[in-house]
Design a protein around this motif. Sequence first.
Motif, mmCIF file in Angstrom:
data_model
loop_
_atom_site.group_PDB
_atom_site.id
_atom_site.type_symbol
_atom_site.label_atom_id
_atom_site.label_comp_id
_atom_site.label_asym_id
_atom_site.label_seq_id
_atom_site.Cartn_x
_atom_site.Cartn_y
_atom_site.Cartn_z
ATOM 1 N N SER A 1 25.036 24.821 35.948
ATOM 2 C CA SER A 1 24.180 24.033 36.839
ATOM 3 C C SER A 1 22.911 24.772 37.251
ATOM 4 O O SER A 1 21.922 24.150 37.640
ATOM 5 C CB SER A 1 24.962 23.621 38.087
ATOM 6 N N TYR A 2 22.945 26.099 37.194
ATOM 7 C CA TYR A 2 21.736 26.860 37.525
ATOM 8 C C TYR A 2 20.567 26.412 36.652
ATOM 9 O O TYR A 2 19.460 26.156 37.134
ATOM 10 C CB TYR A 2 21.974 28.358 37.319
ATOM 11 N N ALA A 3 20.805 26.347 35.345
ATOM 12 C CA ALA A 3 19.734 26.007 34.410
ATOM 13 C C ALA A 3 19.273 24.559 34.580
ATOM 14 O O ALA A 3 18.109 24.244 34.316
ATOM 15 C CB ALA A 3 20.200 26.237 32.976
ATOM 16 N N ILE A 4 20.162 23.687 35.037
ATOM 17 C CA ILE A 4 19.792 22.284 35.241
ATOM 18 C C ILE A 4 18.854 22.137 36.422
ATOM 19 O O ILE A 4 17.884 21.358 36.390
ATOM 20 C CB ILE A 4 21.058 21.428 35.457
ATOM 21 N N LEU A 5 19.104 22.903 37.476
ATOM 22 C CA LEU A 5 18.365 22.712 38.719
ATOM 23 C C LEU A 5 17.160 23.625 38.895
ATOM 24 O O LEU A 5 16.283 23.335 39.712
ATOM 25 C CB LEU A 5 19.309 22.891 39.915
ATOM 26 N N ARG A 6 17.082 24.709 38.159
ATOM 27 C CA ARG A 6 15.961 25.636 38.361
ATOM 28 C C ARG A 6 14.598 25.025 38.036
ATOM 29 O O ARG A 6 13.626 25.320 38.739
ATOM 30 C CB ARG A 6 16.197 26.925 37.581
ATOM 31 N N PRO A 7 14.459 24.192 37.007
ATOM 32 C CA PRO A 7 13.147 23.554 36.818
ATOM 33 C C PRO A 7 12.744 22.692 38.015
ATOM 34 O O PRO A 7 11.555 22.636 38.373
ATOM 35 C CB PRO A 7 13.352 22.707 35.561
ATOM 36 N N ILE A 8 13.704 22.035 38.640
ATOM 37 C CA ILE A 8 13.424 21.252 39.844
ATOM 38 C C ILE A 8 12.998 22.180 40.976
ATOM 39 O O ILE A 8 12.019 21.925 41.692
ATOM 40 C CB ILE A 8 14.664 20.425 40.247
ATOM 41 N N GLN A 9 13.736 23.272 41.147
ATOM 42 C CA GLN A 9 13.391 24.256 42.170
ATOM 43 C C GLN A 9 11.979 24.790 41.972
ATOM 44 O O GLN A 9 11.203 24.898 42.937
ATOM 45 C CB GLN A 9 14.381 25.417 42.139
ATOM 46 N N ASN A 10 11.632 25.125 40.744
ATOM 47 C CA ASN A 10 10.320 25.703 40.473
ATOM 48 C C ASN A 10 9.197 24.758 40.887
ATOM 49 O O ASN A 10 8.184 25.185 41.465
ATOM 50 C CB ASN A 10 10.191 26.045 38.984
ATOM 51 N N ASP B 1 7.669 16.190 27.157
ATOM 52 C CA ASP B 1 6.524 16.793 27.837
ATOM 53 C C ASP B 1 6.910 17.960 28.732
ATOM 54 O O ASP B 1 6.049 18.647 29.283
ATOM 55 C CB ASP B 1 5.775 15.743 28.665
ATOM 56 N N GLY B 2 8.222 18.187 28.923
ATOM 57 C CA GLY B 2 8.658 19.310 29.738
ATOM 58 C C GLY B 2 8.442 19.139 31.225
ATOM 59 O O GLY B 2 8.450 20.128 31.975
ATOM 60 N N ILE B 3 8.283 17.906 31.712
ATOM 61 C CA ILE B 3 8.068 17.695 33.154
ATOM 62 C C ILE B 3 9.042 16.653 33.715
ATOM 63 O O ILE B 3 8.716 15.931 34.656
ATOM 64 C CB ILE B 3 6.613 17.302 33.475
ATOM 65 N N SER B 4 10.226 16.579 33.167
ATOM 66 C CA SER B 4 11.237 15.678 33.735
ATOM 67 C C SER B 4 11.566 16.074 35.166
ATOM 68 O O SER B 4 11.840 15.210 36.012
ATOM 69 C CB SER B 4 12.509 15.701 32.871
ATOM 70 N N SER B 5 11.557 17.376 35.459
ATOM 71 C CA SER B 5 11.829 17.836 36.825
ATOM 72 C C SER B 5 10.811 17.284 37.809
ATOM 73 O O SER B 5 11.153 16.971 38.964
ATOM 74 C CB SER B 5 11.837 19.363 36.875
ATOM 75 N N VAL B 6 9.565 17.146 37.388
ATOM 76 C CA VAL B 6 8.533 16.560 38.249
ATOM 77 C C VAL B 6 8.880 15.116 38.567
ATOM 78 O O VAL B 6 8.799 14.681 39.731
ATOM 79 C CB VAL B 6 7.147 16.650 37.577
ATOM 80 N N ARG B 7 9.303 14.373 37.549
ATOM 81 C CA ARG B 7 9.664 12.974 37.777
ATOM 82 C C ARG B 7 10.888 12.851 38.681
ATOM 83 O O ARG B 7 10.976 11.926 39.505
ATOM 84 C CB ARG B 7 9.910 12.281 36.431
#
Length: 352
Positions: free
Chosen positions: A17-26, A308-314
């Motif tokens: 789960s770390y890898a799933i949530l870190r892009p959101i955290q960033n 696009d590598g920005i799913s965390s933004v969405r």
Amino acid sequence: MICKHRRYLMYISQNYSYAILRPIQNYILAQGGEVCWFLEGDEVNPDYLSPEEIELSSIDDVISWNPDAVFVPGNVVPHFIPGVKVGVFHGFNSGKRDNSRGHFDIRGFFDLYCTQGPNTTEEFQRLATKHGFFNVVETGWSNLDPMYRAIENNPYLSSEDARPTILFCSTFTPKLSCADTVFETVKRLSEKGNWRWLVQFHPKMENTIVEKYKSIQGSNLQFVETDNVIPLLRAADVMLCDTSSVLIMFLLLNRPVVTFRNRSPSDYLINVTKVNEIEEALSLAISKPDKTMSAIREYAEQVHPYRDGISSVRVVEATNKLIEQGTGNLKRKPLNLFRKFKIRKKLGYWKL
């Protein structure tokens, strides 16, 4: 949709789960928001937290911190934690279970599901209409954001070794896992030395099987234990797998997968049912046959069309929109008394 002055809790119970949530955290931190982590149970290793990441060690601490939103790559979350509850999924729908027990199992804890692509969004939207107590927004999966970016100094790539690289992954589910069945074949093929092997299993894999594969490590095979599978995916040319959802991530890189007794064999997979078919199937996959590659591209558009590598933004934008709008338009969640009791018992938390 701003993050500044808002608080976001990362609620996890597994190391992946770390890898799933870190892009959101960033993204949240870059926008001026605050992030804390809560680690549930003994299957998640706190040593994977970086020095800059903040852990809340108790539910009382979480409640006092009063998050605006809670991100969960799992199926349940304590209802008594403040904030909108956002399901971001721990994997793709690999067909391990029927819909009613698997990817589309609605447990009654979430206000928002951030779906990965059309083939999950459509079903979740139908369920949202049926139940009425959660929203659905198609965002793509945050875990894949780093997959679409260059990785500097990937430790699993070798500029000096030009051999094709096979990544072997397997689910831990005994009825579906091929790890034990194909061990002798993997051992034999690695000893031949024609290919370079990387082996990585689900963290719940039976320890005796893990130790078997560790015992055959050498110049042709490396066993990897990690909380981040993406560098492994990027390093491999072909995957050998069973019915683990990680194979979908590999397909999204437009690379072929050989499956052993996959529960849902399809034209985008090269599926075999006998161990003596594996070597030939891997050789075929390395050649990237046109029919298979075309099927992979069509499948990827339905599973996860975002590259696009920005799913965390969405994900964060959808969450902030719900925070601002509130959940007043949603129906009341089901009582869920038994599941809520199980959560309280697991956490040892009985305060109202």
